[in-house]
Design a protein around this motif. Structure first.
Motif, mmCIF file in Angstrom:
data_model
loop_
_atom_site.group_PDB
_atom_site.id
_atom_site.type_symbol
_atom_site.label_atom_id
_atom_site.label_comp_id
_atom_site.label_asym_id
_atom_site.label_seq_id
_atom_site.Cartn_x
_atom_site.Cartn_y
_atom_site.Cartn_z
ATOM 1 N N VAL A 157 -20.630 8.104 -9.247
ATOM 2 C CA VAL A 157 -20.503 7.920 -7.865
ATOM 3 C C VAL A 157 -19.896 6.352 -7.618
ATOM 4 O O VAL A 157 -19.022 6.238 -6.605
ATOM 5 C CB VAL A 157 -22.099 7.813 -7.314
ATOM 6 N N ALA A 158 -20.176 5.536 -8.464
ATOM 7 C CA ALA A 158 -19.595 4.044 -8.154
ATOM 8 C C ALA A 158 -18.188 4.289 -8.221
ATOM 9 O O ALA A 158 -17.469 3.439 -7.422
ATOM 10 C CB ALA A 158 -20.215 3.145 -9.254
ATOM 11 N N THR A 159 -17.518 4.973 -9.179
ATOM 12 C CA THR A 159 -16.112 4.994 -9.327
ATOM 13 C C THR A 159 -15.458 5.528 -8.069
ATOM 14 O O THR A 159 -14.580 5.141 -7.538
ATOM 15 C CB THR A 159 -15.575 5.892 -10.579
ATOM 16 N N ARG A 160 -16.229 6.773 -7.846
ATOM 17 C CA ARG A 160 -15.613 7.299 -6.327
ATOM 18 C C ARG A 160 -15.789 6.660 -5.126
ATOM 19 O O ARG A 160 -14.938 6.277 -4.284
ATOM 20 C CB ARG A 160 -16.328 8.610 -6.169
ATOM 21 N N ILE A 161 -16.928 5.577 -5.062
ATOM 22 C CA ILE A 161 -16.869 5.012 -3.949
ATOM 23 C C ILE A 161 -16.152 3.759 -4.145
ATOM 24 O O ILE A 161 -15.313 3.238 -2.975
ATOM 25 C CB ILE A 161 -18.337 4.249 -3.803
ATOM 26 N N ALA A 162 -15.936 3.067 -5.115
ATOM 27 C CA ALA A 162 -14.967 2.079 -5.379
ATOM 28 C C ALA A 162 -13.580 2.466 -5.021
ATOM 29 O O ALA A 162 -12.679 1.754 -4.505
ATOM 30 C CB ALA A 162 -15.123 1.543 -6.647
ATOM 31 N N THR A 163 -13.032 3.715 -5.542
ATOM 32 C CA THR A 163 -11.756 3.938 -5.416
ATOM 33 C C THR A 163 -11.735 4.334 -3.787
ATOM 34 O O THR A 163 -10.451 4.099 -3.194
ATOM 35 C CB THR A 163 -11.544 5.470 -5.922
ATOM 36 N N ALA A 164 -12.661 5.118 -3.048
ATOM 37 C CA ALA A 164 -12.357 5.302 -1.713
ATOM 38 C C ALA A 164 -12.544 3.915 -0.974
ATOM 39 O O ALA A 164 -11.537 3.779 0.029
ATOM 40 C CB ALA A 164 -13.744 6.195 -1.027
ATOM 41 N N ALA A 165 -13.226 3.004 -1.162
ATOM 42 C CA ALA A 165 -13.437 1.773 -0.549
ATOM 43 C C ALA A 165 -11.953 0.959 -0.470
ATOM 44 O O ALA A 165 -11.667 0.260 0.318
ATOM 45 C CB ALA A 165 -14.602 0.906 -0.897
ATOM 46 N N GLY A 166 -11.292 1.055 -1.626
ATOM 47 C CA GLY A 166 -10.157 0.459 -1.788
ATOM 48 C C GLY A 166 -8.626 1.051 -1.254
ATOM 49 O O GLY A 166 -7.642 0.593 -1.246
ATOM 50 N N GLN A 167 -9.136 2.249 -0.389
ATOM 51 C CA GLN A 167 -7.751 2.772 0.262
ATOM 52 C C GLN A 167 -7.450 2.313 1.585
ATOM 53 O O GLN A 167 -8.633 1.786 2.319
ATOM 54 C CB GLN A 167 -8.206 4.225 0.429
ATOM 55 N N PRO A 168 -6.488 2.235 2.065
ATOM 56 C CA PRO A 168 -5.738 1.782 3.477
ATOM 57 C C PRO A 168 -6.652 2.596 4.371
ATOM 58 O O PRO A 168 -7.015 1.838 5.547
ATOM 59 C CB PRO A 168 -4.299 1.934 3.753
ATOM 60 N N GLN A 169 -6.807 3.873 4.201
ATOM 61 C CA GLN A 169 -7.480 4.861 5.375
ATOM 62 C C GLN A 169 -8.975 4.317 5.608
ATOM 63 O O GLN A 169 -9.563 4.341 6.551
ATOM 64 C CB GLN A 169 -7.585 6.205 4.862
ATOM 65 N N THR A 170 -9.548 3.832 4.422
ATOM 66 C CA THR A 170 -10.927 3.357 4.687
ATOM 67 C C THR A 170 -11.168 2.191 5.493
ATOM 68 O O THR A 170 -12.028 1.944 6.181
ATOM 69 C CB THR A 170 -11.588 2.985 3.181
ATOM 70 N N PHE A 171 -10.284 1.107 5.266
ATOM 71 C CA PHE A 171 -10.003 -0.070 5.962
ATOM 72 C C PHE A 171 -9.888 0.496 7.445
ATOM 73 O O PHE A 171 -10.427 -0.349 8.367
ATOM 74 C CB PHE A 171 -9.022 -0.956 5.627
ATOM 75 N N LEU A 172 -8.867 1.417 7.614
ATOM 76 C CA LEU A 172 -8.563 1.852 9.123
ATOM 77 C C LEU A 172 -9.989 2.547 9.684
ATOM 78 O O LEU A 172 -10.347 1.871 10.943
ATOM 79 C CB LEU A 172 -7.159 2.651 9.147
ATOM 80 N N VAL A 173 -10.592 3.226 8.974
ATOM 81 C CA VAL A 173 -11.842 3.890 9.491
ATOM 82 C C VAL A 173 -12.902 2.604 9.886
ATOM 83 O O VAL A 173 -13.654 2.565 10.943
ATOM 84 C CB VAL A 173 -12.401 4.718 8.682
ATOM 85 N N ALA A 174 -12.971 1.724 8.929
ATOM 86 C CA ALA A 174 -13.990 0.506 9.174
ATOM 87 C C ALA A 174 -13.400 -0.135 10.472
ATOM 88 O O ALA A 174 -14.412 -0.673 11.292
ATOM 89 C CB ALA A 174 -14.066 -0.299 8.052
ATOM 90 N N LEU A 175 -12.004 -0.591 10.479
ATOM 91 C CA LEU A 175 -11.839 -1.401 11.698
ATOM 92 C C LEU A 175 -12.073 -0.305 12.856
ATOM 93 O O LEU A 175 -12.366 -1.001 13.941
ATOM 94 C CB LEU A 175 -10.337 -1.519 11.628
ATOM 95 N N LEU A 176 -11.814 0.682 12.871
ATOM 96 C CA LEU A 176 -11.965 1.597 14.093
ATOM 97 C C LEU A 176 -13.706 1.540 14.496
ATOM 98 O O LEU A 176 -13.657 1.683 15.725
ATOM 99 C CB LEU A 176 -11.392 3.104 14.038
ATOM 100 N N VAL A 177 -14.321 1.785 13.501
ATOM 101 C CA VAL A 177 -15.782 1.690 13.979
ATOM 102 C C VAL A 177 -16.072 0.383 14.498
ATOM 103 O O VAL A 177 -16.941 0.407 15.454
ATOM 104 C CB VAL A 177 -16.623 1.773 12.725
ATOM 105 N N ILE A 178 -15.621 -0.574 13.875
ATOM 106 C CA ILE A 178 -15.759 -2.049 14.643
ATOM 107 C C ILE A 178 -15.367 -2.144 15.745
ATOM 108 O O ILE A 178 -16.018 -2.783 16.831
ATOM 109 C CB ILE A 178 -15.452 -3.263 13.547
ATOM 110 N N LEU A 179 -14.148 -1.690 16.128
ATOM 111 C CA LEU A 179 -13.557 -1.826 17.562
ATOM 112 C C LEU A 179 -14.356 -0.917 18.431
ATOM 113 O O LEU A 179 -14.713 -1.266 19.240
ATOM 114 C CB LEU A 179 -11.944 -1.170 17.325
ATOM 115 N N GLY A 180 -14.578 0.309 18.010
ATOM 116 C CA GLY A 180 -15.646 1.207 18.949
ATOM 117 C C GLY A 180 -16.931 0.501 19.139
ATOM 118 O O GLY A 180 -17.300 0.564 20.196
#
Length: 136
Positions: free
Chosen positions: A8-31
């Protein structure tokens, strides 16, 4: 439990390091920010993002630490294998990561003295290394 957490930690760390994840987080904060006027910038509106970011940050600390621990252990195992496999290498260096900070610093200083350089000085690196670094 270890295998599940590692997976689980490996999958989360891999997903968290993706540009798409950053974009989603940015969109959530903007929303969230854009929804401020609708909710009248209420205490509850602020509490939602504060709580969410605190929980995510708290959990990510453990995920990141787990990833770093595994990476460091794997790197150390690879280096230990190189020390074991190379004929001229000193196998006494295997396991030195278990020494104290002071012991490791003393060992570094002794190695620097062994190659004829003053411990802790920038001049310890070979001129070739310095020239290579200057190129980049």
């Amino acid at each position: 439990m270890d295998r599940i957490f590692t997976h689980v930690a490996t999958r989360i760390a891999t997903a968290a390091g993706q540009p798409q994840t950053f974009l989603v987080a940015l969109l959530v904060i903007l929303g969230w920010g854009l929804s401020g006027p609708y909710f009248g910038y209420s205490d509850t509106w602020q509490l939602v993002v504060n709580t969410a970011t605190t929980v995510v940050t708290f959990l990510m600390v453990f995920v990141i630490q787990n990833s770093q621990n595994r990476d460091a252990a794997a790197m150390q195992a690879k280096l230990d294998e190189m020390l074991r496999a190379l004929e001229k290498a000193r196998e006494q260096f295997i396991g030195i990561e278990h020494l104290t900070d002071r012991q490791i610093e003393d060992l570094r200083a002794a190695l620097e003295r062994e190659v004829g350089k003053e411990p802790g000085k920038p001049g310890t690196a070979d001129d070739t290394v310095e020239r290579l670094l200057e190129r980049y």
